[in-house]
Motif scaffolding. Structure first.
Motif, mmCIF file in Angstrom:
data_model
loop_
_atom_site.group_PDB
_atom_site.id
_atom_site.type_symbol
_atom_site.label_atom_id
_atom_site.label_comp_id
_atom_site.label_asym_id
_atom_site.label_seq_id
_atom_site.Cartn_x
_atom_site.Cartn_y
_atom_site.Cartn_z
ATOM 1 N N TRP A 20 0.816 -1.207 0.000
ATOM 2 C CA TRP A 20 0.000 0.000 0.000
ATOM 3 C C TRP A 20 0.851 1.259 0.000
ATOM 4 O O TRP A 20 0.545 2.226 -0.706
ATOM 5 C CB TRP A 20 -0.933 -0.010 1.207
ATOM 6 N N GLN A 21 1.910 1.279 0.801
ATOM 7 C CA GLN A 21 2.745 2.478 0.851
ATOM 8 C C GLN A 21 3.431 2.735 -0.478
ATOM 9 O O GLN A 21 3.660 3.890 -0.862
ATOM 10 C CB GLN A 21 3.774 2.357 1.974
ATOM 11 N N ALA A 22 3.776 1.659 -1.197
ATOM 12 C CA ALA A 22 4.364 1.832 -2.527
ATOM 13 C C ALA A 22 3.330 2.359 -3.524
ATOM 14 O O ALA A 22 3.667 3.119 -4.437
ATOM 15 C CB ALA A 22 4.947 0.513 -3.019
ATOM 16 N N LEU A 23 2.069 1.964 -3.336
ATOM 17 C CA LEU A 23 1.010 2.411 -4.231
ATOM 18 C C LEU A 23 0.600 3.847 -3.962
ATOM 19 O O LEU A 23 0.383 4.631 -4.893
ATOM 20 C CB LEU A 23 -0.223 1.507 -4.077
ATOM 21 N N ASP A 24 0.452 4.195 -2.676
ATOM 22 C CA ASP A 24 -0.112 5.495 -2.308
ATOM 23 C C ASP A 24 0.249 5.805 -0.863
ATOM 24 O O ASP A 24 -0.273 5.177 0.060
ATOM 25 C CB ASP A 24 -1.640 5.451 -2.463
ATOM 26 N N PRO A 25 1.119 6.776 -0.616
ATOM 27 C CA PRO A 25 1.529 7.067 0.762
ATOM 28 C C PRO A 25 0.406 7.604 1.647
ATOM 29 O O PRO A 25 0.567 7.658 2.874
ATOM 30 C CB PRO A 25 2.644 8.107 0.589
ATOM 31 N N LEU A 26 -0.724 7.982 1.067
ATOM 32 C CA LEU A 26 -1.846 8.431 1.897
ATOM 33 C C LEU A 26 -2.633 7.266 2.495
ATOM 34 O O LEU A 26 -3.467 7.469 3.378
ATOM 35 C CB LEU A 26 -2.811 9.304 1.085
ATOM 36 N N LEU A 27 -2.374 6.044 2.008
ATOM 37 C CA LEU A 27 -3.055 4.887 2.591
ATOM 38 C C LEU A 27 -2.496 4.599 3.976
ATOM 39 O O LEU A 27 -1.292 4.755 4.214
ATOM 40 C CB LEU A 27 -2.884 3.659 1.695
ATOM 41 N N PRO A 28 -3.345 4.144 4.901
ATOM 42 C CA PRO A 28 -2.865 3.804 6.247
ATOM 43 C C PRO A 28 -2.254 2.412 6.269
ATOM 44 O O PRO A 28 -2.351 1.658 5.295
ATOM 45 C CB PRO A 28 -4.148 3.828 7.081
ATOM 46 N N ASP A 29 -1.618 2.063 7.376
ATOM 47 C CA ASP A 29 -1.266 0.664 7.591
ATOM 48 C C ASP A 29 -2.549 -0.131 7.788
ATOM 49 O O ASP A 29 -3.520 0.373 8.369
ATOM 50 C CB ASP A 29 -0.380 0.510 8.824
ATOM 51 N N PRO A 30 -2.607 -1.369 7.310
ATOM 52 C CA PRO A 30 -3.823 -2.171 7.483
ATOM 53 C C PRO A 30 -4.158 -2.333 8.965
ATOM 54 O O PRO A 30 -3.277 -2.594 9.786
ATOM 55 C CB PRO A 30 -3.466 -3.517 6.845
ATOM 56 N N SER A 31 -5.413 -2.179 9.275
ATOM 57 C CA SER A 31 -5.859 -2.329 10.657
ATOM 58 C C SER A 31 -6.057 -3.805 10.976
ATOM 59 O O SER A 31 -5.996 -4.669 10.097
ATOM 60 C CB SER A 31 -7.175 -1.578 10.865
ATOM 61 N N SER A 32 -6.316 -4.087 12.247
ATOM 62 C CA SER A 32 -6.642 -5.451 12.641
ATOM 63 C C SER A 32 -7.939 -5.874 11.963
ATOM 64 O O SER A 32 -8.841 -5.059 11.744
ATOM 65 C CB SER A 32 -6.801 -5.540 14.159
ATOM 66 N N LEU A 33 -8.029 -7.142 11.622
ATOM 67 C CA LEU A 33 -9.253 -7.627 10.997
ATOM 68 C C LEU A 33 -10.392 -7.632 12.013
ATOM 69 O O LEU A 33 -10.217 -8.073 13.149
ATOM 70 C CB LEU A 33 -9.041 -9.027 10.439
#
Length: 324
Positions: A20-33
């Motif tokens: 995700w960070q490589a795709l778009d730095p505005l994306l967050p880290d994935p949250s817990s499921l």
């Protein structure tokens, strides 16, 4: 989940975070499921290695909630986690498992049920699988980041001649209601809102509460004292429900923007948005989020001119049985 599955989720989330960070730095880290309405859906790679996990979350929206106006009464949302750079095959396998899961749930077969997955807008390798399974891109979460050198008050461009912009107060409740209801009716053309028996009453109550508590985050545009435009925002203290969708903080949310048909293209909408941006930029708000229809021909071009770009896309099947 068993410990071995929790370890697997941790590893997959780490891989997804890097992607995700490589795709778009505005994306967050994935949250817990989150907890789902059944067992986690598992994607197996070569050698029995788990390369993806998904959870289906079921929400039953009560009729007395205004939230029911914004979509189906029964909402089944897939929360996917897929590792790797090309996730097309994994997306296909996960969506197939999700379809089979929903086939065993009675509520998913109702006419007022929908299935959706919120997908990073820049994550294109799974799009062909989403389309094959009957999902359509319906809604975008768009983001605008605070400029490095926000313009000072002297840089503000005036509204169009004959137009004034001011904060709304309790005495403007009827005008705000009329514009809000017109927005819902307009957006219904694009498959988003659903008009419910209590929609008008619930919108009226929500407006009255909002104007009492935070009138300074609702603005009206008036042409010769006649309301022709509306903007409603939620400051960072009110937007925690969506702030986790981005890596930047603090985040605000642009909740409502509607311009009367005769005023579109005259600069009224741009003037309203500039008023909000100047306030948020002065307050140091890092990012502003909003929803707009993917298929509304006016929304994408306008919000792009205002500095917004797609962050997430909601892919939906309505009814849920349309999922293939």
């Amino acid at each position: 989940m068993p410990w071995v599955v929790r370890d697997t989720v941790r590893d997959i989330n780490r891989a997804v975070a890097r992607r995700w960070q490589a795709l778009d730095p505005l994306l967050p880290d994935p949250s817990s499921l989150p907890a789902g309405c059944g067992q986690p859906l598992v994607v197996n790679g070569g050698g029995g290695r788990v390369t993806g996990i998904g959870v289906c979350v079921h929400q039953q929206i009560p009729a007395e909630s205004l939230n029911q106006t914004w979509g189906p009464a029964d909402r089944f949302t897939l929360v996917p986690r897929l590792a790797g750079n090309d996730i097309s095959a994994g997306t296909d396998e996960l969506l197939t498992a999700w379809r089979d899961h929903l086939a065993g749930i009675g509520a998913a077969r109702g006419a007022d049920a929908g299935a959706s997955a919120v997908w990073p807008s820049h994550d294109v390798t799974g799009v062909s699988a989403l389309l094959r399974h009957g999902l359509q891109p319906l809604t975008v979460i768009a983001a605008r980041t605070r400029p490095g050198n926000p313009a000072g008050p002297g840089a503000r461009r005036n509204p169009p001649p004959g137009v004034t912009i001011r904060a709304a107060g309790p005495e403007d409740a009827d005008a705000v209601l009329s514009l809000e209801l017109n927005l819902i009716r307009f957006d219904m053309q694009f498959g988003g809102p659903v008009w419910r028996p209590r929609t008008q009453a619930l919108v009226r109550a929500d407006i009255a509460d909002s104007l009492r508590k935070q009138a300074n985050w609702t603005w009206l545009a008036l042409r010769h004292r006649r309301p022709v435009g509306l903007l409603v925002a939620q400051p960072p203290g009110e937007s925690g429900w969506i702030s986790g969708m981005t890596s930047r903080a603090p985040a605000a949310y642009l909740q409502t923007m509607f311009i009367a048909e005769a005023e579109r293209g005259t600069g009224v909408g741009s003037a309203l948005v500039r008023v909000l941006h100047e306030r948020l930029d002065a307050d140091g708000v890092a990012v502003t989020l909003l929803h707009h229809s993917q298929v509304n021909p006016l929304s994408g071009p306008f919000w792009n001119r205002m500095g917004y770009r797609p962050l997430w896309t909601s892919w939906e099947a309505r009814p849920a049985t349309a999922l293939r």
